[in-house]
Scaffold this motif. Structure first.
Motif, mmCIF file in Angstrom:
data_model
loop_
_atom_site.group_PDB
_atom_site.id
_atom_site.type_symbol
_atom_site.label_atom_id
_atom_site.label_comp_id
_atom_site.label_asym_id
_atom_site.label_seq_id
_atom_site.Cartn_x
_atom_site.Cartn_y
_atom_site.Cartn_z
ATOM 1 N N MET A 391 37.920 38.619 31.910
ATOM 2 C CA MET A 391 36.523 38.830 32.307
ATOM 3 C C MET A 391 35.842 37.544 32.753
ATOM 4 O O MET A 391 34.723 37.586 33.280
ATOM 5 C CB MET A 391 35.714 39.424 31.152
ATOM 6 N N VAL A 395 32.146 37.346 34.419
ATOM 7 C CA VAL A 395 30.993 36.931 33.602
ATOM 8 C C VAL A 395 30.266 35.772 34.274
ATOM 9 O O VAL A 395 29.026 35.746 34.330
ATOM 10 C CB VAL A 395 31.446 36.554 32.180
ATOM 11 N N ILE A 424 29.922 43.785 35.036
ATOM 12 C CA ILE A 424 29.853 43.480 33.603
ATOM 13 C C ILE A 424 28.764 44.277 32.903
ATOM 14 O O ILE A 424 28.849 44.498 31.690
ATOM 15 C CB ILE A 424 29.694 41.967 33.334
#
Length: 495
Positions: A391, A395, A424
């Motif tokens: 991620m 992010v 996200i």
């Protein structure tokens, strides 16, 4: 019985139909608010045909606010200086598809309403595709069907839902952005096509170039350099192998440079076009009389009639100048007492985006002192890790957009900007609303048995008990969807 991806597909379709019906009802029961906003000048010579009234009744609520600019550009091109704030891929798609289909529908529909229908269909298709790509992207990052399913379903009822159906660029941009993210994860060299197109939809498409760069860096640290070092240790015994790996590094560098250049080319050509069209003082504009008259009545600068200040800049890019001049966009310019309601309107999405970023950083804070985000050399604790290390780039991208929204743009625009640009939000909300299992429990199905057999039933409709966080998230998503349909379709200010 439907698979998770099939359920997502059908719910994406059903959600667009629901938003469409909501705006029809709200637009019918409430008279439009008089808004001091741009409205494309109507052609006095355009005939009112058989089905025009029906289309205006059904789709009129989707042509408010900025949709008027896109319709105007599709009909007349870039006529006024303020139209340069709107990028060309969406309106030009409307224009050229309408030109092709105009011969078929011109007997029963006016040219303007054919544009509106085409815009609705384009956004419908782009939204469904964006939903499926978000599902695929989530599976790649999380390797978990339940998270992928829940995130895609939440995307279908996202707080900016009305803008994904109206004649705005949200659906097209989400489709190209999520597709670019997905292709970047597999290091596809042809990702420059979707990246370049995204820069012709919205200006923040430029930062999507960071995704293939990040993937390239990870491959460089995990594969190319280790292989080169390994072969370097055997330099005297295997010179051909060393030369091959050095050439491999050179090809890798050349590839990412090519992707960057090819991704930026469409945006650069757009700036050259704008400069050529607007900065030639002898340009002989041949716009219809009603377009020229509208410019006079509303003090708008018409192409070919004035000398524009931004033409004299060292880098004559009109976008930032137009945004600042006509919409007062700039650093902290929106921080005024009278804008407090808009800050309140944007607070939920800004909070969720920041919360996700903070949670990820806290979970992986030790890795910020190493190269683990690029090398991938980390020990995964399956019992405690909530946010996968994959991620990281998403992010950072979402955090940048969030901070940019807080300090630079009209704050209420944050909702639709972030909903169409970053996954996200949906990942965080999906994780927060996932059923919590004990250590000895088996993994649950993405839906209960009855819902799996239905095209439209999903978890938040049939769930019997809700935690507080679930009530807040589902309430926020559904509440903004419904209220947004009412506000937008009646020309009332919304996000």
């Amino acid at each position: 019985m439907y698979t998770a991806r099939q359920k997502v597909y059908w719910f994406a379709i059903n959600s667009r139909i629901s938003v469409f019906l909501l705006q029809v009802v709200f637009n019918a029961i409430c008279s439009d608010h008089y808004a001091d906003a741009f409205k494309t000048p109507s052609d006095p010579n355009e005939k009112y045909l058989l089905l025009d009234g029906t289309i205006e009744f059904l789709l009129g609520g989707l042509t408010r606010w900025d949709a008027q600019y896109y319709i105007h550009i599709a009909k007349y091109g870039y006529t006024y200086e303020n139209t340069l704030a709107f990028f060309p891929l969406f309106p030009l798609s409307l224009k050229y598809i309408t030109v092709v289909l105009n011969n078929i529908g011109s007997l029963i529909l006016s040219y303007s309403n054919i544009i509106v229908i085409i815009g609705f269909v384009i956004n419908f298709i782009c939204f469904v595709k964006a939903t499926l790509i978000l599902y695929d992207l989530t599976e790649v990052v999380f390797k978990n069907t339940n998270v992928a399913y829940r995130a895609a379903i939440l995307f279908c009822i996202n707080p900016a839902s009305i803008f994904f159906t109206a004649l705005y660029t949200e659906s097209m941009f989400a489709y190209l952005t999520f597709y670019s993210m997905l292709e970047s994860t597999s290091n596809n060299p042809c990702v420059f096509i979707s990246l370049g197109l995204s820069t012709l939809v919205r200006s923040n498409g430029l930062i999507n170039i960071g995704f293939p760069i990040y993937t390239w860096l990870r491959n460089l640290f995990t594969n190319t350099i280790p292989n080169y070092i390994s072969e370097n240790q055997l330099y005297h015994s295997n010179k051909k192998s060393l030369l091959f790996n050095f050439r491999h590094i050179f090809i890798s560098v050349s590839q990412i440079i090519s992707v960057i250049i090819l991704s930026l080319l469409p945006f650069c050509f757009l700036q050259i076009y704008n400069y050529t069209e607007f900065c030639k003082l002898n340009y002989n504009s041949s716009f219809p009389l009603h377009v020229k008259q509208y410019a006079q009545n509303n003090n708008l600068l018409l192409l070919g009639k004035q000398e524009f200040p931004w033409c004299l800049f060292k880098m004559p890019i009109a976008y930032s100048y137009v945004q600042r001049k006509y919409w007062n966009v700039g650093f902290l310019r929106y921080y005024q007492l009278r804008q407090i309601p808009n800050f309140c309107l944007a607070f939920p999405i800004l909070y969720l985006m920041m919360k996700c970023s903070i949670c990820f950083i806290k979970e992986h804070k030790s890795k910020f002192y190493t190269l683990e985000f690029f090398t991938g050399e980390t020990v995964k604790d399956k019992n405690h890790q909530v946010y996968p290390i994959e991620m990281f780039v998403f992010v950072m991208h979402g955090l940048f957009l969030t901070l940019f929204s807080i300090f630079m743009v009209h704050i209420q625009v944050s909702t639709r900007l972030l909903c169409s640009a970053s996954p996200i939000l949906y990942w965080y909300c999906a994780l927060e609303t996932m059923p919590k299992l004990s250590n000895d429990s088996k993994e649950i199905e993405y839906e209960n048995h009855r819902n799996i057999l239905s095209k439209w039933k999903v978890f938040f409709f049939t769930q019997q008990q809700y935690l507080c966080i679930e009530k807040l998230i589902f309430g926020y998503f559904l509440g903004y969807t419904i209220v947004g349909c009412f506000m937008f379709s009646n020309f009332l200010p919304w996000t």
